[in-house]
Structure formats: C-alpha cells, structure tokens
Design a protein around this motif. Structure first.
Motif, PDB file in Angstrom:
ATOM      1  N   ASP A 133       5.896   5.104  -2.878  1.00 22.62           N
ATOM      2  CA  ASP A 133       7.228   4.715  -2.781  1.00 22.62           C
ATOM      3  C   ASP A 133       7.381   3.863  -3.947  1.00 22.62           C
ATOM      4  OD1 ASP A 133       8.309   5.957  -0.422  1.00 22.62           O
ATOM      5  OD2 ASP A 133       7.318   4.243   0.809  1.00 22.62           O
ATOM      6  N   ALA A 134       6.221   3.056  -4.365  1.00 24.02           N
ATOM      7  CA  ALA A 134       6.444   2.201  -5.588  1.00 24.02           C
ATOM      8  C   ALA A 134       6.525   3.238  -6.542  1.00 24.02           C
ATOM      9  CB  ALA A 134       4.867   1.605  -5.742  1.00 24.02           C
ATOM     10  N   VAL A 135       5.790   4.295  -6.716  1.00 24.93           N
ATOM     11  CA  VAL A 135       5.865   5.194  -8.158  1.00 24.93           C
ATOM     12  C   VAL A 135       7.658   5.544  -8.155  1.00 24.93           C
ATOM     13  CG1 VAL A 135       5.614   7.488  -8.921  1.00 24.93           C
ATOM     14  CG2 VAL A 135       3.713   6.237  -7.955  1.00 24.93           C
ATOM     15  N   ARG A 136       8.104   5.737  -7.064  1.00 24.92           N
ATOM     16  CA  ARG A 136       9.687   6.233  -6.939  1.00 24.92           C
ATOM     17  C   ARG A 136      10.258   5.198  -7.471  1.00 24.92           C
ATOM     18  NH1 ARG A 136       7.873   9.845  -2.887  1.00 24.92           N
ATOM     19  NH2 ARG A 136       7.932   8.077  -1.278  1.00 24.92           N
ATOM     20  N   ALA A 137      10.178   3.931  -6.850  1.00 27.20           N
ATOM     21  CA  ALA A 137      11.076   2.605  -7.340  1.00 27.20           C
ATOM     22  C   ALA A 137      10.658   2.400  -8.993  1.00 27.20           C
ATOM     23  CB  ALA A 137      10.608   1.551  -6.579  1.00 27.20           C
ATOM     24  N   TYR A 138       9.472   2.250  -9.231  1.00 31.32           N
ATOM     25  CA  TYR A 138       9.438   2.198 -10.777  1.00 31.32           C
ATOM     26  C   TYR A 138       9.848   3.015 -11.551  1.00 31.32           C
ATOM     27  CZ  TYR A 138       5.893  -1.362  -9.497  1.00 31.32           C
ATOM     28  OH  TYR A 138       5.388  -2.469  -9.212  1.00 31.32           O
ATOM     29  N   ARG A 139       9.943   4.440 -11.046  1.00 28.04           N
ATOM     30  CA  ARG A 139      10.796   5.319 -12.009  1.00 28.04           C
ATOM     31  C   ARG A 139      12.270   5.162 -12.163  1.00 28.04           C
ATOM     32  NH1 ARG A 139       8.622  10.326  -8.438  1.00 28.04           N
ATOM     33  NH2 ARG A 139       6.349  10.971  -9.304  1.00 28.04           N
ATOM     34  N   HIS A 140      12.957   4.416 -11.203  1.00 24.45           N
ATOM     35  CA  HIS A 140      14.174   4.087 -11.365  1.00 24.45           C
ATOM     36  C   HIS A 140      14.248   2.951 -12.310  1.00 24.45           C
ATOM     37  CE1 HIS A 140      16.499   6.330  -8.146  1.00 24.45           C
ATOM     38  NE2 HIS A 140      15.537   6.018  -7.367  1.00 24.45           N
TER      39      HIS A 140
ATOM     40  N   GLU B 162       0.280   2.162 -13.094  1.00 21.12           N
ATOM     41  CA  GLU B 162      -0.872   1.661 -12.404  1.00 21.12           C
ATOM     42  C   GLU B 162      -0.393   2.277 -10.761  1.00 21.12           C
ATOM     43  OE1 GLU B 162      -2.329  -2.458 -10.407  1.00 21.12           O
ATOM     44  OE2 GLU B 162      -0.457  -2.378 -11.314  1.00 21.12           O
ATOM     45  N   ALA B 163       0.832   2.308 -10.357  1.00 15.29           N
ATOM     46  CA  ALA B 163       1.027   2.981  -9.197  1.00 15.29           C
ATOM     47  C   ALA B 163       0.775   4.431  -9.074  1.00 15.29           C
ATOM     48  CB  ALA B 163       2.666   2.799  -8.791  1.00 15.29           C
ATOM     49  N   ALA B 164       1.048   5.126 -10.141  1.00 16.36           N
ATOM     50  CA  ALA B 164       0.741   6.567 -10.215  1.00 16.36           C
ATOM     51  C   ALA B 164      -0.890   6.786 -10.013  1.00 16.36           C
ATOM     52  CB  ALA B 164       1.312   7.064 -11.455  1.00 16.36           C
ATOM     53  N   VAL B 165      -1.521   5.773 -10.658  1.00 17.25           N
ATOM     54  CA  VAL B 165      -2.885   5.793 -10.564  1.00 17.25           C
ATOM     55  C   VAL B 165      -3.425   5.640  -9.115  1.00 17.25           C
ATOM     56  CG1 VAL B 165      -5.401   4.709 -11.096  1.00 17.25           C
ATOM     57  CG2 VAL B 165      -3.591   5.211 -12.958  1.00 17.25           C
ATOM     58  N   MET B 166      -2.877   4.673  -8.470  1.00 14.33           N
ATOM     59  CA  MET B 166      -3.232   4.243  -7.120  1.00 14.33           C
ATOM     60  C   MET B 166      -2.850   5.414  -6.246  1.00 14.33           C
ATOM     61  SD  MET B 166      -5.223   1.704  -7.690  1.00 14.33           S
ATOM     62  CE  MET B 166      -5.439   0.994  -6.036  1.00 14.33           C
ATOM     63  N   GLU B 167      -1.596   6.022  -6.510  1.00 14.46           N
ATOM     64  CA  GLU B 167      -0.902   6.975  -5.507  1.00 14.46           C
ATOM     65  C   GLU B 167      -1.827   8.407  -5.623  1.00 14.46           C
ATOM     66  OE1 GLU B 167       1.523  10.233  -4.196  1.00 14.46           O
ATOM     67  OE2 GLU B 167       0.909   9.973  -6.274  1.00 14.46           O
ATOM     68  N   SER B 168      -2.479   8.595  -6.658  1.00 16.05           N
ATOM     69  CA  SER B 168      -2.929   9.614  -6.771  1.00 16.05           C
ATOM     70  C   SER B 168      -4.491   9.840  -5.986  1.00 16.05           C
ATOM     71  CB  SER B 168      -3.343  10.206  -8.251  1.00 16.05           C
ATOM     72  OG  SER B 168      -4.116  11.394  -8.337  1.00 16.05           O
ATOM     73  N   GLU B 169      -4.620  10.735  -5.103  1.00 17.04           N
ATOM     74  CA  GLU B 169      -5.772  10.798  -4.337  1.00 17.04           C
ATOM     75  C   GLU B 169      -6.902  11.705  -5.086  1.00 17.04           C
ATOM     76  OE1 GLU B 169      -4.891  12.478  -0.484  1.00 17.04           O
ATOM     77  OE2 GLU B 169      -3.446  10.862   0.054  1.00 17.04           O
TER      78      GLU B 169
ATOM     79  N   GLY C 282       0.764  -1.130   0.006  1.00 15.73           N
ATOM     80  CA  GLY C 282       0.043  -0.051   0.105  1.00 15.73           C
ATOM     81  C   GLY C 282       0.894   1.233  -0.008  1.00 15.73           C
ATOM     82  N   ARG C 283       2.040   1.122  -0.161  1.00 14.89           N
ATOM     83  CA  ARG C 283       3.025   2.298  -0.266  1.00 14.89           C
ATOM     84  C   ARG C 283       3.256   2.784  -1.676  1.00 14.89           C
ATOM     85  NH1 ARG C 283       8.053   0.519   3.565  1.00 14.89           N
ATOM     86  NH2 ARG C 283       8.752   2.360   2.744  1.00 14.89           N
ATOM     87  N   HIS C 284       2.155   3.454  -1.970  1.00 13.23           N
ATOM     88  CA  HIS C 284       2.109   3.821  -3.735  1.00 13.23           C
ATOM     89  C   HIS C 284       2.999   4.838  -3.916  1.00 13.23           C
ATOM     90  CE1 HIS C 284      -2.209   1.753  -3.030  1.00 13.23           C
ATOM     91  NE2 HIS C 284      -1.460   0.848  -3.715  1.00 13.23           N
TER      92      HIS C 284
END
Length: 302
Positions: free
Chosen positions: A76-83, A100-107, A72-74
């Motif tokens: 952080d997931a975005v940052r990792a996937y960017r790398h 997908e992570a960016a979608v889930m991270e956005s509130e 559920g740490r979306h």
C-alpha cells in the motif's frame, strides 16, 4: 548481515537529513476539531479521507505512504508513493521513499527494478539524498561490487554529522560487509572526518528523528498541515503501535532502538530510559550494542 537490513532500523518519521522538498500547495487538515487520531489506523483513515477529498494532494499521498509503511503495509505504501511521485516528480524525497517501500515490499528481489529506478531518480534530483545514496550502494553490494559499495558508504559517512543516530548503523554496515568480503576497512573508517556535531535535542533538529531512512517528523508536520495536537496524536499512535509489537517480540533489538529514538524525539526521556532498561533485560547478549545506541541518543542512564 544483508546491507538492506539497515532499512529496518527506522521508525516512520525518522529523518534522512531533511532535504528541502519541492513546494506544493498547503492544504487544510481533513480532521475536524476534536477528531485527533489515537492509533495508526485512525491516522491512515484520516489521510485516506484527505487524498480522497483531493487526489492531487502530493504531500497527502506521501503522508499516507509513510503511515502505511510504518504499519508494515509496504504494498500500500508503494501505491501511495507512486501517486506522490506522479504529482510532484521533482521531489527527491518522494522518489527515495518509493524506492525504500518497494525494497521492503519485495519478498524475493532485494532490489526490484522499481526501487532501483526510484533511487536513480532521487539521486538525479538531489545528489545528497542520503536514503538514495545508501540504497544505491546496497545495489552495488548486491551486484558483488563490494568495494564500490563500501566506497559509497564511506562517502555517505563523511557527510554524516558526528554523533547522528544513523552513524553507528552505517559504520557497522561498512565493517560487516568488509569482514564478509575480506576487505580491510579499519583504517578507512578511522580516516573519515566527521562533519559538525549533530545538533542536540532542542537545538532545532531532534536527534531521534535523524536516521536512515524515512521522512522526518518536521517533514510530516509541514506536509500534513495538522494542528500540533493532531500531529502529536498521530506520532504517538505510531510509537504506541511499535511498543505493542515489542511486547510480543522483545528480542527485536532494532525495534527497541527505534522505540528509544522515538521516545527521545517526543521528549519522553523517562519512557526512553524505561525502554532502554527493558531492551537490555530482554537481550543480555546484545547489552553492549543497546548501551552504545542509547548513549548516541542521549538516553538517561545509558
């Protein structure tokens, strides 16, 4: 139902058809013998150590993004996937994972620009990437092109193996978006010709690892280069975390479906059957849906 909601129907290692990934060097595991991760945080720490030791490990960053996502740490997931995408820009799976992570991270924004751009990159690299195809249709739906979205989802459904676990979710999305927007989809759904049946468990592709969206267990194994015991411990920790969350929130039907899929993936048919019984007991009003999903997965007793 918001079409984005289908994204919540997967556990971290669920398959998106397993498109072939860009080849990157295989690296040894950062875990020493006997240090198998027993919980999600241990898995995350191990992957953090791995990319810390080798910041150019694209697959390590992808695995870390997946572990963050499942926890559920979306953000952080975005940052990792960017790398991962910077290191392996030709990998469609990495880009659709980022989206997908960016979608889930956005509130607030259901389709932030970074997500849309990532899905565009993924589909340019692999026009068959099912996660990107699904979310690009979501983008059309959000832009009020409901007919275009339904047309694209129907095309995705046509490429979906008959009996695949995501088939029911996709059909339900098409039906509900059609109903909400006054578009008759019954005949069009009936006209979709299924592809070859989805392989059963043990036939080279696990039924429960096939769902939209998320990386597969097979991808995880190949990418992380962990010994079998460590792979199983890592997956087991993620599943245990999901089960714990369901004890606190037994009304989460989608979560129960995730758990049944995961138990079947691991060959734990008895535990899958127990999850099925618990899900129906906790959610009698949705017992029919739970039964249908369990039958698709091959859960005993369904």
């Amino acid at each position: 139902m918001g079409a984005v909601g289908i994204a919540a129907l997967s556990i971290g290692y669920n398959l998106t058809h397993a498109p072939e990934e860009t080849k990157v060097p295989a690296l040894s595991s950062p875990l020493a013998a006997g240090q198998e991760p027993a919980d999600p945080e241990a898995a995350i720490r191990a992957l953090q150590d791995r990319v810390g030791a080798n910041p150019n490990d694209a697959e390590g960053w992808q695995r870390l993004g997946w572990a963050y996502f499942e926890s559920g740490r979306h953000a952080d997931a975005v940052r990792a996937y960017r790398h991962a995408t910077k290191l392996a820009p030709g990998n469609a799976t990495f880009w659709s994972s980022l989206g997908e992570a960016a979608v889930m991270e956005s509130e607030r924004d259901p389709m932030p620009k970074e997500a849309a751009d990532a899905f565009d990159r993924a589909i340019a690299l692999d026009p068959k990437d099912p996660r990107a195809r699904y979310f690009l249709a979501v983008r059309k739906d959000l832009a009020k092109d409901h007919e275009g979205a339904i047309r694209d989802w129907l095309a995705l459904l046509g490429d979906t193996p008959s009996g695949a676990p995501w088939e029911a979710d996709l059909r339900r999305t098409i039906e509900q978006v059609g109903k909400i927007n006054g578009i008759d989809v019954a005949e069009r759904l009936a006209a979709v010709t299924p592809t070859a049946p989805h392989p059963p468990l043990g036939a080279g592709m696990s039924v429960a690892t096939a769902a939209i969206p998320g990386p597969s267990r097979e991808q995880m194994q190949a990418a992380a280069q962990l010994p079998q015991g460590q792979q199983d411990a890592m997956v087991g920790g993620m599943v245990a975390s999901l089960e714990s969350r369901l004890k606190a929130n037994p009304g989460n039907v989608d979560g129960w479906i995730m758990l049944m899929r995961s138990r079947m993936t691991l060959g734990e048919t008895g535990k899958a059957a127990a999850a099925y019984a618990q899900a129906r007991s906790a959610n009698p009003a949705q017992a029919g849906r739970i039964r249908d999903e369990a039958r698709i997965l091959g859960v005993p007793g369904a």
